[in-house]
Design an enzyme around this catalytic site. Structure first.
Site, mmCIF file in Angstrom:
data_model
loop_
_atom_site.group_PDB
_atom_site.id
_atom_site.type_symbol
_atom_site.label_atom_id
_atom_site.label_comp_id
_atom_site.label_asym_id
_atom_site.label_seq_id
_atom_site.Cartn_x
_atom_site.Cartn_y
_atom_site.Cartn_z
ATOM 1 N N ASP A 1 -61.085 89.106 69.979
ATOM 2 C CA ASP A 1 -60.244 87.359 70.516
ATOM 3 C C ASP A 1 -61.189 86.264 70.439
ATOM 4 O O ASP A 1 -62.397 85.820 70.678
ATOM 5 C CB ASP A 1 -59.869 87.381 72.397
ATOM 6 N N GLU B 1 -61.636 84.418 81.439
ATOM 7 C CA GLU B 1 -61.470 85.568 79.824
ATOM 8 C C GLU B 1 -62.629 84.455 79.055
ATOM 9 O O GLU B 1 -63.246 85.813 78.569
ATOM 10 C CB GLU B 1 -59.967 85.092 79.021
#
Ligand SMILES: *[C@@H]1O[C@H](CO)[C@@H](O)[C@H](O)[C@H]1NC(C)=O
Ligand SMILES: *[C@@H]1O[C@H](CO)[C@@H](O)[C@H](O)[C@H]1NC(C)=O
Length: 140
Positions: A67, A48
């Site tokens: 994000d 991520e």
């Protein structure tokens, strides 16, 4: 000029690249993550954010959301601004500093609802794979 300098110093101070074992230890011993799940979390964070606490990903094609942070928490539902829905009741900006205590609180909430499948990188890179390399030489 002074302001720019100050901002870059603050940014520098707050940013942190975790070592994978350091993060594993912290998640288990400081934040009470289950030991048997920790390899999944390390794999997830690697894919991520590359362990970068200040990472900002996006815009995501489907809703132009972004994000934030180590766990790449999405700003459509979980934090604010820009959206009003704020399930974790926190500022998105606070997900991008080197204090991960508040990130972890939000992560727990997401995990309780969706499990690991809330994270695309986990589905694409971690689910069903041999995770032992992520914990290599880690004593936790
Ligand atoms: C961490 O992420 C920030 C924000 O995306 C970026 O500016 C910085 O270069 C990254 N650090 C590393 C070491 O990749
Ligand atoms: C995880 O992988 C298994 C097969 O290895 C698959 O059946 C399952 O649907 C996957 N879960 C998610 C959330 O993608």
């Amino acid at each position: 000029m002074y302001t720019i300098l100050l901002i870059s110093i603050l940014t520098f101070v707050e940013s942190k690249i975790y070592d994978s074992c350091e993060l594993a230890k912290e998640l288990v011993h400081k934040h009470d993550f289950a030991k048997q799940d920790v390899a999944n979390w390390i794999c997830l964070v690697k894919h991520e954010s590359e362990f970068n606490t200040t990472a900002k990903g996006g815009p995501n094609g489907y809703d132009n959301s972004y994000d934030h942070g180590l766990f790449q928490i999405n700003d459509h539902y979980w934090c604010a601004p820009p959206e009003e829905i704020n399930e974790c009741n926190m500022r998105c900006d606070d997900l991008r500093n080197d204090d991960i205590t508040d990130d972890v609180k939000c992560v727990r909430k997401i995990f309780d609802i969706h499990g690991f499948s809330a994270w695309t990188a986990w589905k694409n890179h971690c689910n069903g794979t041999d995770l032992s390399s992520y914990m290599k030489d880690c004593q936790i």
